[in-house]
Design an enzyme around this catalytic site. Sequence first.
Site, short mmCIF file in Angstrom:
data_model
loop_
_atom_site.label_atom_id
_atom_site.label_comp_id
_atom_site.label_asym_id
_atom_site.label_seq_id
_atom_site.Cartn_x
_atom_site.Cartn_y
_atom_site.Cartn_z
N HIS A 195 -9.35 -1.90 -4.72
CA HIS A 195 -8.36 -2.15 -4.18
C HIS A 195 -7.25 -3.09 -4.75
O HIS A 195 -6.16 -2.93 -4.53
CB HIS A 195 -8.65 -2.49 -2.57
CG HIS A 195 -7.71 -3.00 -1.80
ND1 HIS A 195 -6.91 -2.00 -1.06
CD2 HIS A 195 -6.79 -4.04 -1.50
CE1 HIS A 195 -6.02 -2.30 -0.32
NE2 HIS A 195 -5.81 -3.66 -0.45
N HIS A 233 0.69 -1.18 0.22
CA HIS A 233 -0.03 0.03 -0.12
C HIS A 233 0.81 1.28 0.19
O HIS A 233 0.56 2.23 -0.71
CB HIS A 233 -0.96 0.01 1.30
CG HIS A 233 -1.99 -1.07 1.20
ND1 HIS A 233 -2.75 -1.59 2.22
CD2 HIS A 233 -2.26 -1.94 0.23
CE1 HIS A 233 -3.42 -2.69 2.05
NE2 HIS A 233 -3.02 -3.00 0.84
N ASP A 264 -3.18 -2.89 -5.21
CA ASP A 264 -2.58 -3.89 -4.76
C ASP A 264 -1.39 -4.11 -6.14
O ASP A 264 -0.32 -4.14 -5.92
CB ASP A 264 -2.91 -5.14 -4.42
CG ASP A 264 -3.42 -5.18 -3.00
OD1 ASP A 264 -3.09 -4.36 -2.12
OD2 ASP A 264 -4.12 -5.96 -2.74
N HIS A 304 -1.48 -11.13 -5.20
CA HIS A 304 -0.14 -10.73 -5.19
C HIS A 304 0.94 -11.83 -5.67
O HIS A 304 1.78 -11.56 -6.29
CB HIS A 304 0.27 -10.73 -3.48
CG HIS A 304 -0.30 -9.58 -2.89
ND1 HIS A 304 -0.31 -8.45 -3.22
CD2 HIS A 304 -1.28 -9.66 -1.78
CE1 HIS A 304 -0.90 -7.70 -2.26
NE2 HIS A 304 -1.89 -8.30 -1.39
#
Length: 312
Positions: free
Chosen positions: A235, A78, A239, A262
């Site tokens: 969001h 973040h 990421d 991720h």
Amino acid sequence: MRQQQTLLNPISCTGVGLHTGKPVTLTLRPAPTDTGVVFVNRNGHAGAMLAASVDHLVPTELCTAISGNGFQVKTIEHVLAALAGLSVDNVFVDIDAAEAPVMDGSSAPFVRLIQSAGVKAQNRRRAFLKITRPLEIVDGSRRIRIEPSSTPRITYTIQYDHPMIRTQTYTYDHSTHAFATEIAEARTFGFLQEVEALWARGLGRGGNLENTVVLSQEGILNESGLRFSDEFVRHKVLDLIGDFSLLGLPFIGHLIADRSGHALHTRLVKQILDHPECWVLLNADQTISQPEFSPSLSSSQRPATAVALQAS
Ligand SMILES: [Zn+2]
């Protein structure tokens, strides 16, 4: 095309780590040209430095972490997204714990820090990695792809069997204004059953309704509601911007992610660096000196970089 940028002034914040729950102070400081984003350990092995590079990535669950030179720092995505989103290329990130502060679960507090510190241009050009041929990673129903485009763009799709999500797709065209207004405010989220399972495993200790959107069976537990109706997919874009900054320089291409995360984000970063025939560098200074900290490209890629430079 532009010059490299750093902060005008140092600036700090304090908070707790999302997974460790531990208090942490993070300070962003101006750094010289070609530094990149470099974490500086202010705890234990004090002063050790660690570049935010895919070379230092460690496999973790649920967050992005780097390790090396005697320390590890996790949940960096973040703050990295805020730096990339506001085009801060060179910065020292002093940190006195093993996890970045979660703040409100979004990048907005870091954006406000950077904006109040100020951003200034430096006397060296910012190189961009321009994708010239597509690259893709498929993992079952999850996939991520990057293809040539004249501008940096991200299209993200998520699918959850939940009445507040279902299928959400968001297309983001990068600019510092778009990042600050469309993406930075979007908070991290989790499902109640998963959050409880995380707590049972000693993770997510700093997580609460002040920094995580928690989904119950039918709705969300946060009384203040959502910041955007599609906050969840925004969001994921956030990421991805943070994870992709581990490339070490901004990209020009169209990133298309479908139910990604991720692990896939960073696998694609590695694949890009492993395939220099799929990109060229634009706006690079012709003579690339060996910078003191060289996070821009992995060491194995530097000869290929020189080739790409001559070709462009
Ligand atoms: Zn996140």
